[in-house]
Design a protein around this motif. Structure first.
Motif, mmCIF file in Angstrom:
data_model
loop_
_atom_site.group_PDB
_atom_site.id
_atom_site.type_symbol
_atom_site.label_atom_id
_atom_site.label_comp_id
_atom_site.label_asym_id
_atom_site.label_seq_id
_atom_site.Cartn_x
_atom_site.Cartn_y
_atom_site.Cartn_z
ATOM 1 N N ARG A 17 -9.950 -7.395 -5.712
ATOM 2 C CA ARG A 17 -9.809 -6.190 -6.309
ATOM 3 C C ARG A 17 -9.141 -6.026 -7.459
ATOM 4 N NH1 ARG A 17 -10.577 -4.802 -1.062
ATOM 5 N NH2 ARG A 17 -12.441 -3.853 -0.535
ATOM 6 N N MET A 40 -3.448 -2.195 -9.972
ATOM 7 C CA MET A 40 -2.155 -1.956 -10.922
ATOM 8 C C MET A 40 -1.053 -2.807 -10.013
ATOM 9 S SD MET A 40 0.036 1.128 -12.134
ATOM 10 C CE MET A 40 -1.300 2.169 -12.467
ATOM 11 N N GLU A 57 -13.355 2.188 -7.125
ATOM 12 C CA GLU A 57 -12.032 1.449 -6.834
ATOM 13 C C GLU A 57 -10.901 1.749 -8.272
ATOM 14 O OE1 GLU A 57 -12.945 -1.773 -3.415
ATOM 15 O OE2 GLU A 57 -12.511 -2.429 -5.487
ATOM 16 N N LEU A 58 -11.834 1.354 -9.089
ATOM 17 C CA LEU A 58 -11.270 1.365 -10.480
ATOM 18 C C LEU A 58 -10.671 2.702 -11.090
ATOM 19 C CD1 LEU A 58 -10.244 -0.673 -12.824
ATOM 20 C CD2 LEU A 58 -12.244 -0.050 -14.048
ATOM 21 N N ILE A 106 -7.937 4.105 -9.084
ATOM 22 C CA ILE A 106 -6.334 3.799 -9.869
ATOM 23 C C ILE A 106 -6.147 4.617 -11.076
ATOM 24 C CG2 ILE A 106 -5.424 1.893 -11.156
ATOM 25 C CD1 ILE A 106 -6.962 -0.099 -9.024
ATOM 26 N N MET A 107 -7.248 4.860 -12.046
ATOM 27 C CA MET A 107 -6.949 5.526 -13.192
ATOM 28 C C MET A 107 -6.557 7.026 -12.804
ATOM 29 S SD MET A 107 -10.016 3.829 -15.660
ATOM 30 C CE MET A 107 -9.252 4.280 -17.241
ATOM 31 N N SER A 161 2.864 0.794 -8.747
ATOM 32 C CA SER A 161 1.678 0.156 -8.207
ATOM 33 C C SER A 161 0.661 1.060 -7.532
ATOM 34 C CB SER A 161 2.212 -0.958 -6.893
ATOM 35 O OG SER A 161 1.158 -1.284 -6.377
ATOM 36 N N VAL A 162 -0.456 0.656 -7.921
ATOM 37 C CA VAL A 162 -1.668 1.530 -7.307
ATOM 38 C C VAL A 162 -2.698 0.484 -7.022
ATOM 39 C CG1 VAL A 162 -3.207 3.263 -7.339
ATOM 40 C CG2 VAL A 162 -1.179 3.428 -8.687
ATOM 41 N N THR A 163 -3.122 0.602 -5.597
ATOM 42 C CA THR A 163 -4.285 -0.269 -5.095
ATOM 43 C C THR A 163 -5.115 0.762 -4.443
ATOM 44 O OG1 THR A 163 -3.139 -0.883 -3.061
ATOM 45 C CG2 THR A 163 -3.105 -2.483 -4.805
ATOM 46 N N SER A 194 -8.913 0.389 -2.175
ATOM 47 C CA SER A 194 -9.926 -0.443 -1.728
ATOM 48 C C SER A 194 -11.048 0.561 -1.010
ATOM 49 C CB SER A 194 -9.413 -1.589 -0.720
ATOM 50 O OG SER A 194 -8.886 -1.011 0.503
ATOM 51 N N ILE A 195 -12.200 -0.009 -0.891
ATOM 52 C CA ILE A 195 -13.409 0.661 -0.377
ATOM 53 C C ILE A 195 -13.972 -0.150 0.608
ATOM 54 C CG2 ILE A 195 -15.500 2.024 -0.839
ATOM 55 C CD1 ILE A 195 -14.306 2.924 -3.366
ATOM 56 N N LYS A 208 2.976 3.506 -5.357
ATOM 57 C CA LYS A 208 4.333 3.166 -5.172
ATOM 58 C C LYS A 208 4.983 3.442 -6.572
ATOM 59 C CE LYS A 208 3.909 -1.086 -2.454
ATOM 60 N NZ LYS A 208 4.179 -2.473 -2.107
#
Lengths: 161, 161, 161, 161, 161, 161
Positions: free
Chosen positions: A12, A15, F59-60, F63-64, F83-85, F87-88, F105
């Motif tokens: 995945r 960031m 997912e992208l 984050i954006m 940090s950013v994650t 998930s789907i 974070k």
């Protein structure tokens, strides 16, 4: 070969977590050129205020573009830039070209390579936009990172070609 | 030689008046390449979802970047894009390079050259960002307008080199 | 007295429905001044490229600011500006002041008064930013709409004071 | 006279390097007024929710505008604001006017004067937008820095007129 | 089953070409709810200006959020909204919840479903932000499209549950 | 009951002053689901590159979107996300639903709950946009904060239902 930090072990996009990194001073220098017809170059270099100054506008656009890096590049961290400079001059190597040089700095947990490269790209695009009324065949080339300093991965300086 | 439309008779930068122009369908195609080490190219082309897909991310970033064109380029008109596509493939000519191709369309009073070129540039920058953990020496090159259609100034198609 | 169009009959803020309005050409002109110390004015007017040109930078920032109007002003409609110009000159009336004049145009369903006023305000703020190292006491004043044309409510021209 | 920090020794615009500056608490207070017809002022001050509240909307727009400062002002550093407040009240001195007061704070390497002034300007523009259906002749005036604290250049407090 | 319009025949994401579509009036209505503790609901509904009004702030944020739709949603077309309204009221069905309803309109080539849904989502997020000091357990639910009109694909109205 | 921190003692909205707070590591996890028809779920889960991958795009976008939080939510502080994650995955509880999980974070003076919730909301909206050609009846639900750590107010973990 190291794998890509922007992609997690599960494939995945992410960031990447830089929370544990120290805040250090980081700099990056990038350059690029815009190749153009001789007459276009003369027009761009004739920087008298009476006829307008595409170079000054492109330098400013590059600085402003650097501030948009994390908006444009999906996995870039937002970071507080402490300095951005962009300068555009006749290229010393290519025959008919302007060279854009951008320097970006921050005190932070992650590097500013993308900020410097984005400044260069936006300045090049702005030169194209300002001059396209007289020359649509211009080409943006050689956009590359010249050096970076700071951070755990150490300094980088492009090998001369 | 025509003078620069983005600069007025008094030398001031301006967003040129397009109010009297007709709304016509306009398209533009631009391309660019990112040159990289052979191993980097292999990593980028190995597009399995398990290891993540820098190419799909860069294509998407290019589309989103096109929508930011008038934010980035000082004298660009804001315009309602009717279509943007970005595709990234192994380049047929350069030895180790990915080629980005972007097509932008609108029905409006002004062309979409800058939108297509911005899409290409942002996609190239994103490829750099996604792959820079393994290769900082990549170079963005040959960012250029390939063709445009629509508008009073007529169609343009780049002469083959 | 007409009530406020941006507020509905239930007292709620709204982006008022302009869907039934015709697309007509609309223009607006706004001005403002920045009052400053005589030495600051001399510095600003000495526009040689060697020492940098705060006025050209502020004019460009005003044009770019106009494109951000609907981001900044909560109930403004987004609209495709067809032209923006900003010019800054020594004010003819005030003793030590620069006058900013902005003209905005669109072909649309709603007026461009806010775009012209935002261009003026951002240009004034940028003059302040560029010159504040030498003069923090500058004052932005007389930001006002001078005229508007187009639209059902008819033309408006400010009465001379 | 000090020269302009936003312009380098070569006359180029730059985002000046603040990397060596200490992170200190910095505050800035700015004000501005919107002059209007007596009936407009009465409408604005009648803040009952049934008829909608232009003042609350303008205060909020000012806070949000402060966060856009580095997008709007070309050479402003992006910085993490720690506090922004905007208040709008009937002006004590002018006959028919609303006074906007904004306070911005950060812990950082550079001052927040532009953030406070941008908050004031955006709040004034929003008042104009909310009330322009009943009064197009409003004037934004006296937008100025009242005080700043923190940073190496020391505190500043505007001399009373 | 129809395939996904945002993905081309080659599997690539694209901003689908709407250039051949007619400009028609299009509307969309979306709703959503924020479930909260009884005391939180009482605080939100006590909309006196003395204690501040989270509901008015969330309605405004929803309107402004609608204008950001094409920035946030990767393949959305930018479009000139002609109207946005957002209203927040106590929900008639859920026990302790506020219901957000947003209506978006445009005259254009593509629908405004995403604008209405984005307005609802941003308003719900803002309610959460305004009230989270007293209740972190709030839940945003039932964000859905209620109806759309205009466009070739015809009208849509959600079947009652 | 604590009052709302985003509203001052005078009832005005404010970006609350966090200048005196310590910079600590802060994390937040939020989730949400998108309920859809069985055939829609099958289409979304068939993630082969040939037919395009709505999940990777969403997912992208999430984050954006997290990076846009302070633009969208009026009183949110801008902060440098570390940090950013996002998930789907197919939801384990609901019958036909995708579950979005986002972790944000920062090292800063204020929490990242809104960033995690905004990431979830934008990812859910993007799933809706990608899949709406085949299913307009999808519902976004259960958008909620699961846990937060760091900051003076201490950790929070949602009680299981």
């Amino acid at each position: 070969m190291d794998d890509l930090t922007h992609i997690g072990p599960d494939g995945r996009a992410r960031m990447v977590d830089v929370g544990a990194k120290a805040d250090t001073e980081r700099t990056a220098v990038a350059t690029g050129i815009v190749q153009m017809a001789p007459a276009t170059l003369q027009r761009a270099l004739g920087r008298d205020t009476k006829k307008g100054d595409p170079i000054a506008i492109a330098e400013l656009a590059g600085i402003m573009g650097a501030k948009r890096t994390s908006d444009l590049i999906p996995l870039c961290h937002p970071l507080p830039l402490t300095s951005v400079t962009v300068s555009i001059e006749r290229d010393g190597e290519a025959d008919n070209a302007l060279r854009v040089t951008a320097t970006a700095k921050t005190t932070g947990k992650t590097g500013v390579e993308m900020e410097a490269l984005t400044a260069v790209s936006v300045a090049c695009l702005t030169l194209y936009d300002m001059l396209k009324a007289v020359d649509k065949a211009m080409v943006i080339s050689s956009v590359e990172l010249i050096e970076k300093t700071g951070g755990k991965s150490g300094d980088y300086r492009k090998a001369p070609r």
